[in-house]
Scaffold this active site. Structure first.
Site, PDB file in Angstrom:
ATOM      1  N   CYS A 101       0.807  -1.224   0.000  1.00 37.32           N
ATOM      2  CA  CYS A 101       0.000   0.000   0.000  1.00 37.32           C
ATOM      3  C   CYS A 101       0.845   1.281   0.000  1.00 37.32           C
ATOM      4  O   CYS A 101       0.322   2.363  -0.241  1.00 37.32           O
ATOM      5  CB  CYS A 101      -0.968  -0.009   1.176  1.00 37.32           C
ATOM      6  SG  CYS A 101      -1.958  -1.509   1.207  1.00 37.32           S
ATOM      7  N   HIS A 121      -3.604   6.981   1.707  1.00 38.15           N
ATOM      8  CA  HIS A 121      -4.022   5.620   1.378  1.00 38.15           C
ATOM      9  C   HIS A 121      -5.372   5.346   2.037  1.00 38.15           C
ATOM     10  O   HIS A 121      -5.605   5.719   3.192  1.00 38.15           O
ATOM     11  CB  HIS A 121      -2.965   4.632   1.878  1.00 38.15           C
ATOM     12  CG  HIS A 121      -3.392   3.211   1.774  1.00 38.15           C
ATOM     13  ND1 HIS A 121      -3.935   2.689   0.617  1.00 38.15           N
ATOM     14  CD2 HIS A 121      -3.374   2.192   2.678  1.00 38.15           C
ATOM     15  CE1 HIS A 121      -4.227   1.418   0.822  1.00 38.15           C
ATOM     16  NE2 HIS A 121      -3.901   1.096   2.055  1.00 38.15           N
ATOM     17  N   ASN A 135     -10.177  -0.924   0.217  1.00 34.32           N
ATOM     18  CA  ASN A 135      -8.729  -0.730   0.173  1.00 34.32           C
ATOM     19  C   ASN A 135      -8.177  -1.418  -1.074  1.00 34.32           C
ATOM     20  O   ASN A 135      -8.202  -2.640  -1.165  1.00 34.32           O
ATOM     21  CB  ASN A 135      -8.123  -1.332   1.454  1.00 34.32           C
ATOM     22  CG  ASN A 135      -6.605  -1.257   1.492  1.00 34.32           C
ATOM     23  OD1 ASN A 135      -5.959  -0.963   0.496  1.00 34.32           O
ATOM     24  ND2 ASN A 135      -6.048  -1.522   2.657  1.00 34.32           N
TER      25      ASN A 135
END
Ligand code: COA
Length: 323
Positions: free
Chosen positions: A112, A248, A278
């Site tokens: 990520c 993020h 996500n």
């Protein structure tokens, strides 16, 4: 020299699972997922959509948006933890599909934090005078590595791709920060490579994402404000001077906690987690593209872009919007 983003693009699969669909797979509820994560639905790749195909489409859209021809690209850098194949890397397949014959290509694996790391890599190449035009892509098919028997993790992840074209401009590099802690690797792990057909996989838990959600949560809430403060100190500015904190998208509560620690208005923290979940290294460029296309990003705005994730890893950059 430094790089500036001159075009953005993204691709989201047509199919999605909403929370009620997930509740048919594991014991959970729409109410729990919304309250604990802010997620309402997440896109899921169908058979014809892969990490490569989504990366190609996001890249194509970014080039169109930035009015950059494929033959002008010096480098294609794809951030992914879910490549279609071990070799060739996703970036090479994007090159072939776009006809970016001159480009040097490689993939980067930092989960990520990957898109921020790719952006920092592009800045370094440009500052060194090696390249002028770099296509950055984050593309993920996390549905292929999701543990669909683990309700604490499978609710979180989605598929998609985002891209940005970075072009050289006169000026000094803006500050950036990054770090890694390999001793904490076990809190977010997936030991085997992607099985594209997840229904056919053997019941080997090592194939799936294995996560200590609480540990990741605490790490993110500590590290993200720390990085933002470091960048603001280096820029001799305060939270009031920053227009957007583009972070993020992992959990709405994580983002709210970061805003609170920075004593900042949550309105400066754009979110698309409700619709996308996500998407790992794709989450920041997808959000950036949505903001760019909706006209939210205006010339001269000051932006901090920050990510965190498996590794453990973290990275943040300061930029001013010119597109
Ligand atoms: N539905 C219903 N109940 C659930 C559930 C679900 N999907 N997932 C967990 N629970 C239960 C747990 O079993 C636990 O039950 P218990 O109290 O009876 O043991 C309870 O809810 C609380 O669990 P907890 O893990 O403390 O929940 P949480 O509020 O911390 O939320 C996460 C869990 C995973 C959503 C949260 O920790 C998180 O988002 N962490 C960060 C993860 C992340 O961002 N990863 C990617 C980083 S790039």
């Amino acid at each position: 020299m430094r790089g500036r983003i001159c075009g953005t693009g993204s691709y989201l699969p047509e199919k999605y699972y909403d929370n009620n669909d997930i509740a048919k797979i594991v014991e959970t509820s729409d109410a729990w997922i919304r309250e604990r994560t802010g997620i309402v639905r997440r896109h899921v790749a169908s058979g014809y959509e892969t990490t490569v195909s989504m990366a190609v489409e996001a890249g194509r859209r970014a080039l169109e948006n930035g009015h950059v021809l494929p033959e002008k690209i010096d480098m294609i850098l794809v951030s992914t933890i879910t490549p279609n194949a071990v070799i060739p890397g996703v970036a090479f397949q994007v090159q072939a599909a776009l006809g970016a014959d001159r480009a040097v290509c490689f993939d980067l694996s930092a989960a990520c934090s990957g898109f921020v790391f790719a952006y920092q890599t592009a800045q370094a190449y440009i500052a060194a005078g090696l390249y002028q035009t770099i296509l950055l892509i984050g593309s993920e098919t996390l549905s292929a590595i999701n543990n669909w028997e683990d309700r604490s993790s499978c609710i979180l992840f989605g598929d998609g791709a985002g891209a940005a074209v970075v072009q050289a401009e006169e000026g000094e590099l803006y500050p950036s920060v990054a770090g890694s802690d390999g001793t904490m690797g076990h809190v977010l792990a997936c030991e085997s490579r992607v099985q594209n057909d997840w229904q056919q996989r053997e019941a080997d838990r090592k194939t799936y994402i294995d996560m200590d959600g609480t540990a990741v949560f605490k790490f993110a809430v500590r590290k993200m404000p720390e990085m933002a403060k470091s960048l603001m100190t280096q820029m001799h500015c305060t939270e009031a001077d920053i227009d957007w904190f583009i972070t993020h998208q992992a959990n709405e509560r994580i983002i709210e906690a970061i805003a609170k620690r920075l004593k900042s208005d949550i309105a400066k923290f754009p979110m698309n987690i409700a619709e996308c979940g996500n998407t790992s290294s794709a989450s920041i460029p997808i959000l950036l593209d949505e903001m760019n296309r909706s006209g939210q990003l205006k010339g001269g705005q000051k932006i901090i872009m920050a990510g965190f994730g498996a590794g453990l890893s973290w990275g943040a950059v300061y930029m001013e919007w010119h597109a």
